[in-house]
Design a protein around this motif. Structure first.
Motif: not given
Length: 653
Positions: A10-25
């Motif tokens: 888990d390196t996804t920011s909890s504040s991000s509302s985006k789908h985890p596979y549409l955010s970050g890299n």
């Protein structure tokens, strides 16, 4: 603490509302580069000169930034990202006037969309295409999605296909619905991109331009084909003739190419009988290899999700897991794609050229998406003396075995459904994904599984090996792992798959330990493991000598750096050992992600790392790319002879 799903970090920011596979890299990139020179540090091995590394993956082009829509990591238009190691020769004159040439290597990055029918249609109609052409895999997985809603999504796709064929509506007729976003390979002068929902799509090296669909008989936009005579004589491609031919030509994303014979071996799974068929396409000009086109494989009771398989020199092993892919599941109140934890996993083994002689054996349920290697061993004569001459064959198979289908649901940011039916006690296992060894006896009157156990307790996926040693008893298998033991499949909502380490496993040594008759503690069948150490245990080996002789070696990436599937490239010499070569993988430093938004910062870039595969310690070169490469799926190495030896093509469609 149980190591429930060590491939999830888990390196996804909890504040991000985006789908985890549409955010970050995981988020798609917006720019396509032509071949663009790159800077680098270190020394690029001379053996890479003229070759190209290419990786496939989903990069949704329509509605790719909306947080609320259904999405799955397996969705998205196919995008190729490659690095060409361009050979540059320079002449230098000496004092005697002699001209001497020196060779240097200039790496060049290129990325291009695969121009499928679906992609082209969507681009031509961007003014009204507000959603992707195809329904998300999440819609097929989500038990909370009603049958009516799924049906409407499917009917929308059917309507778009029909619309594309109406005069005046679109320049592109949608003949196939594949997005070609999963893997790449080379066969008989063609570089091919693959995906389960269609036939391979040919593209050109090194510019990655799309050529057209290859159906096993002909290829679009090729001026001529060795198979055109077959097609004109009444033959057909993978799907044959008829109304359902487009569905029957769907091919595994992982066809195999025999490094000696040049044959392409593949299977096709579909939702109507016989559910699975089998294909062998020989290399041009080789008359000794038979050509099989979509020959039925008997014994399948229903449609299944089948991603990969094993191929040895003499046998083929297909995997029938309790993972059904059936539209009729909706009538039973289940998702189209459904896993039965109380079902059985079945292996179908048959001689390479005789699928009609398939032998089925069954064992505990599991999910297998990737096979690492498959090979034959022969031990004495047939004890049943069926023909008096035939030796008893054993087929060996190495796979990445998961104990449930949780990863499929996680990749869609969905909770894993709880089985309504009670799971037998003997089927209950902790969540894991490990490198497993199976061996199958093919004695005519006693087909059975001889061995089935894990070689190592570390998490292991996306396997690779020396291509020259495929289909034989290779010693080393490489794959992706992680140093984090804390995440789990069942608590992974809002998280995503990350790879922060690579593993090298000496499978010959571990198989020998696991099968040794004098082993005082042999691994338990199915649930057992030869080497029970964790990644941290392996990394804390007490002495350098012990580490050198360790059958498991781990390469770890620096903090915040995450990799993708690696590919092995051998050194070009006649005396090199099997592991004498390099691992190539794209690497992204996630310090380039804004922690508040969870999005990559402007100007974020990836690198291509070249790692010494023998020692698993040294990064010999890092190539700086002009932009980032999103975390994707499978890649391949194309040697200089393959880049230069491609078939002709006419032009873009």
């Amino acid at each position: 603490m149980l190591d429930l799903n060590p491939l999830l970090v888990d390196t996804t920011s909890s504040s991000s509302s985006k789908h985890p596979y549409l955010s970050g890299n995981f988020a798609p990139v917006q720019k396509c580069y032509p071949l663009t020179p790159c800077s680098y540090e270190g020394t690029i091995p001379a053996d890479l000169a003229g070759g190209q590394y290419v990786r496939n993956g989903g990069n949704p082009a329509i509605n790719n930034d909306e947080s609320a829509r259904e999405s799955h990591w397996f969705d998205g238009d196919g995008m190729l990202s490659g690095v060409l190691f361009r050979r540059v020769e320079r002449g230098n004159g000496n004092e005697n006037g002699d001209e001497r040439k020196t060779t240097t290597i200039q790496p060049e990055f290129v990325n291009q969309y695969l121009v499928t029918d679906v992609y082209r249609f969507a681009q031509e109609n961007r003014h009204w295409m507000r959603r992707p052409f195809m329904p998300s895999i999440s819609a097929l997985l989500n038990p909370c999605t009603s049958a009516v809603r799924v049906l409407l999504k499917v009917l929308r796709t059917v309507a778009l296909v029909l619309l594309s064929w109406l005069p005046g509506w679109s320049k592109t007729k949608v003949k196939r619905i594949s997005v070609a976003n999963t893997s790449v390979l080379y066969h008989d002068g063609r570089a091919l991109a693959t995906c389960e929902s269609g036939p391979p799509l040919r593209f050109m090296l090194p510019g990655l331009e799309t050529v057209g669909w290859f159906n096993g008989a002909t290829t679009e936009n090729e001026p001529s084909s060795d198979y055109e005579k077959i097609d004109k004589a009444g033959g057909a491609g993978f799907g044959g003739k008829g109304m359902l031919s487009f569905m029957k030509e769907w091919m595994t994303a992982h066809p195999r190419v025999d490094p000696e014979t040049g044959e392409l071996i593949a299977f096709h799974s579909f939702s109507c009988k016989p559910y699975v068929s089998y294909t062998i396409i020989p290399r041009s000009g080789v008359s000794t290899s038979p050509r099989l086109m979509s020959v039925p494989v008997p014994g399948m009771a229903g449609p299944k999700m089948m991603h990969d398989f094993g191929v040895s020199k003499d046998h083929t092993a297909i995997m029938d897991m309790p993972l059904s892919l059936n539209p009729l599941n909706l009538l039973k109140g289940r998702p189209v794609l459904s896993y039965d934890g109380a079902g059985k996993t079945r292996f179908g083994i048959f001689p390479r050229y005789h699928p009609e002689r398939v032998q089925w054996v069954e064992t505990n349920p599991c999910c297998i998406f990737h096979a690492a290697n498959c090979w034959d061993t022969v031990s004495g004569e047939d004890p049943d003396n069926r023909n008096g001459l035939e030796p008893m064959a054993t087929v060996n198979l190495l796979v990445c075995r998961m104990t449930s289908a949780s990863l499929i649901f996680n990749a869609g940011n969905l909770p894993t459904p709880v089985s309504k039916a009670p799971i037998p006690r003997e089927y209950q296992e902790e969540e894991q994904c490990r490198l497993y060894y199976y061996s199958f006896s093919l004695t005519p009157l006693n087909q059975r599984i001889l061995h089935q156990f894990a070689l190592s307790a570390i998490p292991f996926e996306f396997p690779t090996l020396s291509p020259a040693h495929a289909m034989t008893q290779a010693r080393y298998i490489y794959g992706c792992t992680t140093t984090s033991p804390s995440a789990s499949y069942t608590s992974s909502l809002g998280k995503s798959v990350k790879i922060d380490a690579l593993a090298k496993i000496d499978v010959t040594t571990l198989i020998a330990r696991g099968t040794a008759p004098d082993n005082p503690c042999p691994p338990e069948s199915i649930k057992g493991c030869v080497d029970n150490r964790s990644v941290s245990d392996i990394l804390t080996s007490s002495t350098e000598k012990e580490e050198e002789n360790d059958p498991i070696q781990i390469f770890t990436f620096p903090p915040s750096h995450y990799a993708q599937e690696a590919r092995f490239v051998a050194r070009h010499n006649d005396v090199g050992e099997e592991d004498d070569g390099w691992l190539l993988t794209y690497v992204f430093d996630e310090s380039q992600i804004d922690r508040e938004s969870g999005e990559c910062m402007e100007g974020a870039k990836s690198e291509l790392w070249i790692i010494d595969a023998k020692g698993m310690k040294e990064v010999v070169a890092k190539i700086r790319l002009p932009q980032r490469v999103p975390y994707g799926f499978h890649g391949a190495w194309f040697g200089e002879d393959e880049v230069l030896g491609q078939r002709d093509w006419t032009a873009h469609r």
